[in-house]
Design a protein around this motif. Structure first.
Motif, PDB file in Angstrom:
ATOM      1  N   ILE A   1     -11.047   3.538  -0.481  1.00  0.00           N
ATOM      2  CA  ILE A   1     -11.057   2.563  -1.645  1.00  0.00           C
ATOM      3  C   ILE A   1      -9.445   2.023  -1.451  1.00  0.00           C
ATOM      4  N   PHE A   2      -9.791   0.500  -1.457  1.00  0.00           N
ATOM      5  CA  PHE A   2      -8.830  -0.316  -1.664  1.00  0.00           C
ATOM      6  C   PHE A   2      -8.462  -0.629  -3.101  1.00  0.00           C
ATOM      7  N   GLY A   3      -7.364  -0.651  -3.602  1.00  0.00           N
ATOM      8  CA  GLY A   3      -7.122  -1.273  -4.702  1.00  0.00           C
ATOM      9  C   GLY A   3      -5.833  -1.332  -5.143  1.00  0.00           C
ATOM     10  N   GLU A   4      -5.433  -2.079  -6.360  1.00  0.00           N
ATOM     11  CA  GLU A   4      -4.056  -2.183  -6.762  1.00  0.00           C
ATOM     12  C   GLU A   4      -3.697  -1.032  -7.691  1.00  0.00           C
ATOM     13  N   GLY A   5      -2.684  -0.827  -7.638  1.00  0.00           N
ATOM     14  CA  GLY A   5      -2.157   0.313  -8.534  1.00  0.00           C
ATOM     15  C   GLY A   5      -1.701   1.746  -7.857  1.00  0.00           C
TER      16      GLY A   5
ATOM     17  N   ILE B   1      -3.173  -2.397  -1.851  1.00  0.00           N
ATOM     18  CA  ILE B   1      -3.591  -3.596  -1.413  1.00  0.00           C
ATOM     19  C   ILE B   1      -2.541  -4.596  -1.885  1.00  0.00           C
ATOM     20  N   ASP B   2      -1.436  -4.274  -3.044  1.00  0.00           N
ATOM     21  CA  ASP B   2      -0.503  -5.173  -3.409  1.00  0.00           C
ATOM     22  C   ASP B   2       0.713  -4.542  -3.911  1.00  0.00           C
ATOM     23  N   ASN B   3       1.361  -4.055  -2.705  1.00  0.00           N
ATOM     24  CA  ASN B   3       2.623  -3.348  -2.960  1.00  0.00           C
ATOM     25  C   ASN B   3       3.969  -3.977  -3.012  1.00  0.00           C
ATOM     26  N   GLU B   4       3.892  -5.390  -2.785  1.00  0.00           N
ATOM     27  CA  GLU B   4       5.027  -6.455  -2.753  1.00  0.00           C
ATOM     28  C   GLU B   4       5.688  -6.267  -4.069  1.00  0.00           C
ATOM     29  N   PRO B   5       7.116  -6.348  -3.955  1.00  0.00           N
ATOM     30  CA  PRO B   5       7.583  -6.499  -5.345  1.00  0.00           C
ATOM     31  C   PRO B   5       7.431  -7.833  -6.150  1.00  0.00           C
ATOM     32  N   LEU B   6       7.134  -7.643  -7.342  1.00  0.00           N
ATOM     33  CA  LEU B   6       6.802  -8.703  -8.011  1.00  0.00           C
ATOM     34  C   LEU B   6       7.420 -10.053  -7.589  1.00  0.00           C
TER      35      LEU B   6
END
Length: 145
Positions: free
Chosen positions: A31-35, A106-111
């Motif tokens: 599974i690919f997901g944010e968080g 999928i979204d581990n870049e700093p804000l």
């Protein structure tokens, strides 16, 4: 490899989203997901505070979105619905534990990374918006007098 994208809001019906996934796969492999690797609340807050001098409007919008629109609303919906609705991270956690599969971020870049790398552009854009709003208020006040 079969791929299926389960889209929805960050706060959604957990059962409905899980049922949609079950319809697509007998047993998902990954599974690919944010968080999965989200930074801590303190790291997120520090990242937002760093962009505040450059992009105050964006910092306010991001703060509202993360802490009010997603986290608080998701927590409230989860409590009210007894876990039937909640944040998408809860959906992913359920699937990961049920099928014993890996969860890839999928979204581990700093804000603030994009803001930091384009700080002049964001600074100018925010200043223009803030100053145009101030100018409009001044014009409205002077026309009322």
């Amino acid at each position: 490899m079969e791929v299926w994208i389960s889209s929805g809001t960050h706060v959604d019906s957990i059962a409905e989203r899980e049922n949609e996934i079950k319809k697509q796969f007998a047993s998902p492999d990954i599974i690919f997901g944010e968080g999965a690797e989200k930074s801590t609340a303190q790291e997120q807050l520090e990242s937002i505070l760093k962009i505040t001098p450059i992009a105050p409007l964006l910092a306010a919008a991001v703060t509202f979105h993360i802490y009010i629109s997603v986290e608080l609303r998701g927590w409230i919906k989860s409590k009210i619905s007894d876990g039937k609705s909640g944040r998408d991270t809860e959906i992913i956690q359920n699937i990961v534990s049920r099928y014993n599969i890996e969860w890839h971020e999928i979204d581990n870049e700093p804000l603030g990374k994009y803001i930091y790398t384009n700080s002049i552009t964001w600074g100018i854009l925010n200043s223009l918006v803030v100053h145009s709003g101030s100018r409009d208020q001044l014009l409205t006040r002077s026309s009322q007098n």
